[in-house]
Design an enzyme around this catalytic site. Structure first.
Site, PDB file in Angstrom:
ATOM      1  CG  HIS A  49      -2.058  -0.971   1.064  1.00 55.39           C
ATOM      2  ND1 HIS A  49      -3.078  -0.781   0.163  1.00 55.39           N
ATOM      3  CD2 HIS A  49      -2.310  -2.159   1.671  1.00 55.39           C
ATOM      4  CE1 HIS A  49      -3.922  -1.805   0.236  1.00 55.39           C
ATOM      5  NE2 HIS A  49      -3.472  -2.656   1.149  1.00 55.39           N
ATOM      6  CD  GLU A 336      -7.310  -4.220  10.977  1.00 54.08           C
ATOM      7  OE1 GLU A 336      -8.226  -4.923  10.528  1.00 54.08           O
ATOM      8  OE2 GLU A 336      -7.525  -3.157  11.570  1.00 54.08           O
ATOM      9  CB  CYS A 399       3.701 -27.882 -12.841  1.00 51.87           C
ATOM     10  SG  CYS A 399       2.341 -26.725 -13.038  1.00 51.87           S
ATOM     11  CB  CYS A 436      -4.943 -28.700 -15.299  1.00 55.15           C
ATOM     12  SG  CYS A 436      -3.498 -29.241 -14.386  1.00 55.15           S
TER      13      CYS A 436
HETATM   14  C1  LIG Z   1      -8.201 -10.590   3.266  1.00 61.11           C
HETATM   15  C2  LIG Z   1      -6.924  -9.900   3.618  1.00 61.11           C
HETATM   16  C3  LIG Z   1      -6.368  -8.946   2.755  1.00 61.11           C
HETATM   17  C4  LIG Z   1      -5.199  -8.286   3.094  1.00 61.11           C
HETATM   18  N1  LIG Z   1      -4.588  -7.477   2.176  1.00 61.11           N
HETATM   19  C5  LIG Z   1      -3.424  -6.866   2.483  1.00 61.11           C
HETATM   20  C6  LIG Z   1      -2.730  -6.082   1.518  1.00 61.11           C
HETATM   21  O1  LIG Z   1      -3.107  -6.034   0.348  1.00 61.11           O
HETATM   22  N2  LIG Z   1      -1.626  -5.410   1.900  1.00 61.11           N
HETATM   23  C7  LIG Z   1      -1.166  -5.443   3.166  1.00 61.11           C
HETATM   24  O2  LIG Z   1      -0.202  -4.750   3.467  1.00 61.11           O
HETATM   25  N3  LIG Z   1      -1.750  -6.253   4.109  1.00 61.11           N
HETATM   26  C8  LIG Z   1      -2.845  -6.964   3.771  1.00 61.11           C
HETATM   27  N4  LIG Z   1      -3.450  -7.787   4.676  1.00 61.11           N
HETATM   28  C9  LIG Z   1      -2.869  -7.909   6.004  1.00 61.11           C
HETATM   29  C10 LIG Z   1      -1.742  -8.913   6.056  1.00 61.11           C
HETATM   30  O3  LIG Z   1      -2.064 -10.103   5.386  1.00 61.11           O
HETATM   31  C11 LIG Z   1      -1.450  -9.199   7.529  1.00 61.11           C
HETATM   32  O4  LIG Z   1      -1.234  -7.976   8.173  1.00 61.11           O
HETATM   33  C12 LIG Z   1      -0.223 -10.069   7.731  1.00 61.11           C
HETATM   34  O5  LIG Z   1      -0.258 -11.204   6.908  1.00 61.11           O
HETATM   35  C13 LIG Z   1      -0.169 -10.477   9.188  1.00 61.11           C
HETATM   36  O6  LIG Z   1       0.953 -11.266   9.375  1.00 61.11           O
HETATM   37  P1  LIG Z   1       1.212 -12.001  10.753  1.00 61.11           P
HETATM   38  O7  LIG Z   1       2.540 -12.615  10.627  1.00 61.11           O
HETATM   39  O8  LIG Z   1       0.948 -11.060  11.867  1.00 61.11           O
HETATM   40  O9  LIG Z   1       0.034 -13.093  10.847  1.00 61.11           O
HETATM   41  P2  LIG Z   1      -0.074 -14.550  10.212  1.00 61.11           P
HETATM   42  O10 LIG Z   1       0.381 -14.588   8.815  1.00 61.11           O
HETATM   43  O11 LIG Z   1      -1.462 -15.002  10.475  1.00 61.11           O
HETATM   44  O12 LIG Z   1       0.963 -15.389  11.051  1.00 61.11           O
HETATM   45  C14 LIG Z   1       0.737 -15.794  12.378  1.00 61.11           C
HETATM   46  C15 LIG Z   1       1.359 -17.156  12.555  1.00 61.11           C
HETATM   47  O13 LIG Z   1       1.300 -17.533  13.912  1.00 61.11           O
HETATM   48  C16 LIG Z   1       1.081 -18.928  13.968  1.00 61.11           C
HETATM   49  N5  LIG Z   1       0.556 -19.258  15.305  1.00 61.11           N
HETATM   50  C17 LIG Z   1      -0.650 -18.911  15.814  1.00 61.11           C
HETATM   51  N6  LIG Z   1      -0.785 -19.406  17.056  1.00 61.11           N
HETATM   52  C18 LIG Z   1       0.367 -20.052  17.352  1.00 61.11           C
HETATM   53  C19 LIG Z   1       0.821 -20.785  18.486  1.00 61.11           C
HETATM   54  N7  LIG Z   1       0.057 -20.934  19.574  1.00 61.11           N
HETATM   55  N8  LIG Z   1       2.046 -21.341  18.448  1.00 61.11           N
HETATM   56  C20 LIG Z   1       2.838 -21.213  17.335  1.00 61.11           C
HETATM   57  N9  LIG Z   1       2.449 -20.541  16.220  1.00 61.11           N
HETATM   58  C21 LIG Z   1       1.222 -19.969  16.232  1.00 61.11           C
HETATM   59  C22 LIG Z   1       0.087 -19.169  12.833  1.00 61.11           C
HETATM   60  O14 LIG Z   1       0.034 -20.524  12.447  1.00 61.11           O
HETATM   61  C23 LIG Z   1       0.630 -18.248  11.760  1.00 61.11           C
HETATM   62  O15 LIG Z   1       1.537 -18.888  10.912  1.00 61.11           O
HETATM   63  C24 LIG Z   1      -4.598  -8.507   4.347  1.00 61.11           C
HETATM   64  C25 LIG Z   1      -5.137  -9.493   5.196  1.00 61.11           C
HETATM   65  C26 LIG Z   1      -6.245 -10.219   4.812  1.00 61.11           C
HETATM   66  C27 LIG Z   1      -6.722 -11.338   5.653  1.00 61.11           C
END
Ligand SMILES: Cc1cc2nc3c(=O)[nH]c(=O)nc-3n(C[C@H](O)[C@H](O)[C@H](O)COP(=O)(O)OP(=O)(O)OC[C@H]3O[C@@H](n4cnc5c(N)ncnc54)[C@H](O)[C@@H]3O)c2cc1C
Length: 488
Positions: A49, A336, A399, A436
């Site tokens: 973004h 998020e 693939c 596919c």
């Molecule tokens: C629909 C959607 C659209 C989005 N679009 C954008 C975009 O276009 N641009 C942008 O900048 N952001 C976007 N985002 C936001 C972005 O995807 C997130 O901010 C980011 O992926 C968050 O990363 P994270 O590592 O915090 O979470 P996650 O990727 O969810 O990682 C958390 C990890 O913790 C692990 N975990 C959970 N509990 C435990 C436990 N007890 N023990 C060990 N491991 C655990 C999980 O398995 C997971 O792998 C979007 C999000 C969504 C859902």
């Protein structure tokens, strides 16, 4: 005893791990699933973004702006794939016009350079994007917006962190944490680890981890977003990311080319109660199609490949939660959107918090910032691909649709992350992602994985154990039945 343990190997946990691997520290990265990038980081819009949208003064706005600026260098080092396509935020009426002007002002306040954002009108919009609706009146043109492949980025960060000494332990779900005077016991489904510091980057479960230490000042609201993805090459109908004017419900439905050239539309935003619910449903997809067609009316539904969904870890506080919540325990929660964009800047911020908390951070002199790409782009004719399907060498094409060679699959399996599922290989090489959808190549991919890892073909899982059952998705025949644009 580890110096630092990071819980959660999404893009945030992996960006932090990679940043910390520049220092002389013993670092552990714990992940509950069988691979990195199995949460929100694998199922999102993949947009880097532009920094104009997040409300000025929030942590989101600061980190999004800073993160965006870090992508060129990061991609030069890690080769995960990133393009600055630019974006248009379309406006169709006077209300939109007011909001677009506000977005422009907000962008300038957030630090976006005047050369990177501009308000433009109908003729210029249609000149830049001939497939956008003729009903458009006004748009914000944001040149610094980009697209990336979010799971490849997460994998690249993790691979490079491991190369620089981080220990990754998969299938280690943190189930409890015990606190002692100068360290923690982190109890997982497999082991107990001792660590002086903890960084909680557990995505939708970051509230649960925080609760393990009695910290209850926020909770995570899971908000699902569904998408439809179209054939590779079809992304060319637009040149930029096409947004609609945001509302208080979020950024709305976008139409975007993906980094690998597919077209993608979505996401909606639905609060859900089950943090694991990644199903898709017809009613929501219909809404997405209808809304996307307001921006780009002639989207051809015959070109639909599949649908998918991701879950946003929306924080109850309204902003990213990044702070030392108790001595040596740092929450990086509620990340998020724009969390993908912000992740490199979040990692830098966490380093600052660690420094302030008294951790001794000494830079290593042998940190290696580089990682080679896995995917080798190929320009092969249909005839050439067919010839290479049965050749007896590592150049063999496994693939057909995505032209993935045996060599690329073997490479993906030998990068320090102990993966073995077809799904993991898919996110690294694009096997099964073509026309596919794996019908031709799944048995062939299975064979290469089994041979490379010296295991039985029957022991090669299609996807992660817990999610072994395919999430319920809308049947593609549904799209074929409405391809005559009845929804318009
Ligand atoms: C629909 C959607 C659209 C989005 N679009 C954008 C975009 O276009 N641009 C942008 O900048 N952001 C976007 N985002 C936001 C972005 O995807 C997130 O901010 C980011 O992926 C968050 O990363 P994270 O590592 O915090 O979470 P996650 O990727 O969810 O990682 C958390 C990890 O913790 C692990 N975990 C959970 N509990 C435990 C436990 N007890 N023990 C060990 N491991 C655990 C999980 O398995 C997971 O792998 C979007 C999000 C969504 C859902």
């Amino acid at each position: 005893m580890y110096d630092i343990t990071i819980i959660g190997a999404g893009v945030v946990g992996c960006a932090i791990a990679r940043e910390l691997s520049k220092y002389d520290l013993k670092i552990l990265l714990l992940e509950k699933t069988d691979d990195v990038s199995n949460g929100a980081s694998k199922a999102n819009s993949g947009i880097v973004h532009g920094g104009y949208a997040a409300k000025h003064g929030t942590l989101k706005s600061k980190l999004c702006f800073e993160g965006n600026k870090m992508y060129d260098q990061l991609n030069n080092e890690l080769n995960f794939g990133f393009k600055r396509t630019g974006a248009l935020v379309l406006g169709f009426d006077e209300e939109d016009e007011k909001n677009i002007n506000k977005l422009y002002e907000n962008g300038l306040k957030n630090g976006v350079d005047k050369k990177d954002i501009k308000i433009i009108y109908k003729d210029e919009i249609l000149n830049l994007e001939p497939n956008v609706s003729k009903n458009v009146k006004i748009a914000l043109l944001a040149n610094d917006v980009g697209i990336t492949s979010p799971y490849e980025m997460t994998i690249a960060l993790a691979e490079n962190a491991i190369k620089n000494g981080v220990e990754l332990k998969l299938e280690n779900e943190v189930i409890n944490i015990e606190e002692f005077s100068d360290y923690f016991n982190i109890i997982t489904t497999q082991n107990t680890y001792k660590s002086r510091y903890i960084i909680n980057a557990a995505g939708v479960y970051s509230d649960k981890i925080s609760n393990m230490l009695g910290i209850n000042d926020f909770h995570i609201i899971p908000r699902k977003g569904q998408y439809i993805i179209f054939h590779k090459g079809y992304g060319k109908i637009i040149n930029r990311v096409i947004f609609q004017t945001p509302t208080n419900k979020g950024k709305g439905i976008l139409v975007t080319p993906t980094f690998h050239g597919n077209l993608m539309i979505g996401p909606n935003a639905d609060e859900i109660s089950n943090k694991e619910d990644v199903t898709t449903d017809i009613e929501t997809l219909k809404y997405i199609i209808k809304t996307a067609k307001k921006s780009v009316p002639n989207i051809d539904l015959r070109k639909v490949l599949t649908s998918f969904s991701g879950i946003r870890p929306t924080p109850s506080t309204g902003d990213f939660i990044i702070k030392e919540a108790k001595e040596r325990f740092i929450n990086v929660a509620g990340i998020e959107s724009p969390g993908l964009t912000s992740s490199p800047a979040i990692a830098k911020m966490v380093i600052g918090i660690l420094k302030n908390s008294g951790l001794n951070l000494t830079k290593k002199n042998d940190f290696d910032p580089y990682r080679n790409p896995i995917i080798i782009p190929k320009k092969l004719s249909y005839k050439e691909v067919n010839k290479m399907l049965e050749i007896n060498s590592d150049e063999q094409i496994i693939c057909r649709c995505e032209m993935v060679s045996k060599k690329e699959i073997i490479d993906a399996l030998n990068r320090g992350i102990p993966i073995k599922s077809i799904d993991s290989v898919k996110r690294r090489t694009r096997v099964t992602m073509g026309f596919c959808q794996g019908e031709f190549c799944i048995p062939r991919v299975k064979k290469v994985i089994a041979e490379t890892l010296n295991i039985k073909e029957d022991d090669v899982p299609v996807r992660e154990k817990k999610s072994g059952i395919l999430p319920k998705k809308v049947n593609l025949n549904y799209f074929k039945s409405i391809f005559d644009n009845k929804l318009q």
